[in-house]
Design a protein around this motif. Structure first.
Motif, PDB file in Angstrom:
ATOM      1  N   ALA A   1      28.474 -30.442 -30.236  1.00  0.00           N
ATOM      2  CA  ALA A   1      27.641 -31.633 -30.038  1.00  0.00           C
ATOM      3  C   ALA A   1      28.432 -32.814 -29.504  1.00  0.00           C
ATOM      4  O   ALA A   1      27.843 -33.764 -28.974  1.00  0.00           O
ATOM      5  CB  ALA A   1      26.951 -32.011 -31.348  1.00  0.00           C
ATOM      6  N   ALA A   2      29.760 -32.762 -29.604  1.00  0.00           N
ATOM      7  CA  ALA A   2      30.577 -33.833 -29.026  1.00  0.00           C
ATOM      8  C   ALA A   2      30.376 -33.928 -27.519  1.00  0.00           C
ATOM      9  O   ALA A   2      30.662 -34.952 -26.914  1.00  0.00           O
ATOM     10  CB  ALA A   2      32.051 -33.598 -29.349  1.00  0.00           C
TER      11      ALA A   2
ATOM     12  N   LEU B   1      26.110 -20.913 -34.559  1.00  0.00           N
ATOM     13  CA  LEU B   1      27.289 -21.736 -34.795  1.00  0.00           C
ATOM     14  C   LEU B   1      27.428 -22.123 -36.258  1.00  0.00           C
ATOM     15  O   LEU B   1      26.433 -22.350 -36.958  1.00  0.00           O
ATOM     16  CB  LEU B   1      27.218 -23.012 -33.947  1.00  0.00           C
ATOM     17  N   THR B   2      28.663 -22.213 -36.702  1.00  0.00           N
ATOM     18  CA  THR B   2      28.917 -22.783 -38.015  1.00  0.00           C
ATOM     19  C   THR B   2      28.739 -24.296 -37.920  1.00  0.00           C
ATOM     20  O   THR B   2      28.645 -24.864 -36.819  1.00  0.00           O
ATOM     21  CB  THR B   2      30.347 -22.482 -38.480  1.00  0.00           C
TER      22      THR B   2
ATOM     23  N   ASP C   1      22.399 -23.207 -26.010  1.00  0.00           N
ATOM     24  CA  ASP C   1      22.760 -21.795 -26.013  1.00  0.00           C
ATOM     25  C   ASP C   1      24.180 -21.628 -26.550  1.00  0.00           C
ATOM     26  O   ASP C   1      25.154 -21.934 -25.867  1.00  0.00           O
ATOM     27  CB  ASP C   1      22.662 -21.237 -24.593  1.00  0.00           C
ATOM     28  N   HIS C   2      24.298 -21.160 -27.788  1.00  0.00           N
ATOM     29  CA  HIS C   2      25.600 -21.019 -28.426  1.00  0.00           C
ATOM     30  C   HIS C   2      26.392 -22.319 -28.272  1.00  0.00           C
ATOM     31  O   HIS C   2      25.886 -23.383 -28.596  1.00  0.00           O
ATOM     32  CB  HIS C   2      26.348 -19.817 -27.847  1.00  0.00           C
ATOM     33  N   ASP C   3      27.615 -22.232 -27.776  1.00  0.00           N
ATOM     34  CA  ASP C   3      28.433 -23.425 -27.552  1.00  0.00           C
ATOM     35  C   ASP C   3      28.621 -23.685 -26.063  1.00  0.00           C
ATOM     36  O   ASP C   3      29.563 -24.356 -25.653  1.00  0.00           O
ATOM     37  CB  ASP C   3      29.790 -23.265 -28.235  1.00  0.00           C
ATOM     38  N   SER C   4      27.710 -23.172 -25.237  1.00  0.00           N
ATOM     39  CA  SER C   4      27.824 -23.281 -23.779  1.00  0.00           C
ATOM     40  C   SER C   4      27.550 -24.706 -23.300  1.00  0.00           C
ATOM     41  O   SER C   4      26.612 -25.359 -23.760  1.00  0.00           O
ATOM     42  CB  SER C   4      26.826 -22.329 -23.106  1.00  0.00           C
ATOM     43  N   VAL C   5      28.368 -25.159 -22.353  1.00  0.00           N
ATOM     44  CA  VAL C   5      28.182 -26.486 -21.754  1.00  0.00           C
ATOM     45  C   VAL C   5      28.461 -26.411 -20.257  1.00  0.00           C
ATOM     46  O   VAL C   5      28.946 -25.416 -19.753  1.00  0.00           O
ATOM     47  CB  VAL C   5      29.119 -27.542 -22.397  1.00  0.00           C
TER      48      VAL C   5
END
Length: 380
Positions: free
Chosen positions: A118-119, A109-110, A131-135
């Motif tokens: 993180a929000a 991630l940038t 894991d990456h931007d997974s939620v």
């Protein structure tokens, strides 16, 4: 995770659902400030009513709560039971049926993407992922177009998003489950979903009949999770039906700033008095699993402001059902007992603070008609 090509407001609970009891449960009578509750909440009541063992796998109340939500959404959309089976197998593989936030620490991630990811930590969650931007339960990715972080941290939205893509898969009802799931998720481990098909089938068989009665507008409604307590205005309530196992004062060379009430994992935790939520967050390095004496912090913590410089704290929760700024009544559901943070066993650590300084909760509540020395459990 949901791959790069695949990918209502946040609920106060990570697994808030309309609950139909799965097992026979003993009832408790909580002692209130001079009055008995008209409700009879169950010590086993949790995010999904109770935990269960399915296909030889033990699921706790939070996991069962997410399972209920996934099945309820399928039923509310008019989908066949097989859709819920595919979704449950997918969610188990991706998160073990936990609503996971993401700290944005992935090197993929940038800085800007990490901050957005993180929000997710600001929304109710059961644990952390990176894991990456997974939620969420399905590990869906906002970068891949699944929705905003706020949307994806809503368990109902997450299930709806999964089903929206599932029904677009050609022959999804007849192809192997793992193939249908992989067409939605585009995962690096696409064959893994097949392993959980027996679990998903049994879960669906268990939950589907009850889901047929759920109205689409009430899926995920918080009021159905655990019944709140009927507490007279201005009165105080017992925050847990658990047994008093440790009192206020010196302990192990330091000051124990509250009392410990031990009860079953996933049993409900209630507001001792009406107030405003100051904190509802993980306050330790992690809260996705049990903590230990070597881990600092309260784990999952809810703190309430009752006015007149009085606050209460509810610590080591497995999950919470409120958000900062929310007004809660006395006896309102706050979360579920766990063992997160600086803890060695399942219990509620309960504090009363006056102008920021801890006071002994036992005499404080006794003066308000609540006797913590009495076990509120059934048969006590």
């Amino acid at each position: 995770m949901a791959g790069t090509d695949a990918g209502r407001t946040a609920l106060a609970a990570g697994a808030a659902v309309i609950v139909l009891p799965l097992l026979a449960m003993s009832t408790v009578l909580l002692l209130l400030g001079g009055a008995a509750s008209s409700e009879t909440p169950n010590t086993s009541c949790g995010a999904g009513g109770t935990g269960a063992t399915v296909a030889g796998i033990a699921l706790d109340a939070v996991q069962m709560g997410h399972a209920w939500t996934i099945v309820d959404v399928a039923a509310a959309r008019g989908l066949p039971a097989h859709a819920a089976t595919v979704a449950l197998a997918t969610a188990w593989q991706e998160s073990r049926l936990r609503m996971l936030a993401n700290d944005g620490s992935s090197l993929e991630l940038t800085a800007e993407q990490a901050a957005v990811t993180a929000a997710s930590l600001s929304y109710p969650h059961d644990g952390l992922g990176s894991d990456h931007d997974s939620v969420n339960t399905f590990q869906q990715r906002w970068i891949a177009g699944w929705g905003t972080v706020a949307e994806l941290m809503d368990p109902v939205y997450a299930a709806e998003a999964f089903y929206t893509r599932l029904v677009d898969v050609p022959d999804w009802e007849t192809v192997p489950l793992t193939q249908a799931a992989q067409a939605v998720q585009i995962s690096a481990a696409g064959g893994a979903y097949a392993r959980w098909e027996p679990l998903a089938q049994q879960l669906t068989a268990m939950l589907w009949p009850g889901s047929q009665t759920v109205d689409a507008d009430t899926v995920g409604a918080v009021d159905g999770v655990c019944p709140g307590l009927s507490v007279p205005d201005g009165a105080w309530a017992r925050p847990s039906a658990g047994v008093l196992t440790s009192g206020f004062g010196p302990r192990w060379g330091s000051q124990h700033a509250g009392v410990d009430l031990a009860g079953p994992r996933g049993s409900p935790v209630y507001a001792a008095a009406a107030g405003t939520v100051l904190t509802a967050a993980c306050t330790s390095a992690f809260c996705d699993r049990d903590g230990s004496l070597g881990l600092a912090g309260y784990g999952n913590l809810v703190e309430l402001d009752h006015g007149d410089e009085v606050t209460t704290r509810y610590a080591h929760l497995s999950g919470y059902t409120v958000t900062p700024g929310q007004q809660v009544p006395a006896g309102g559901l706050l979360g579920f007992q766990g063992s997160t943070g600086n803890s060695t066993g399942v219990h509620l650590h309960f504090e009363v603070r006056l102008d920021g300084a801890p006071v002994d909760p036992a005499p404080w509540l006794a003066e308000r008609g609540v006797d913590l020395s009495l076990h509120a459990g059934a048969g006590a």
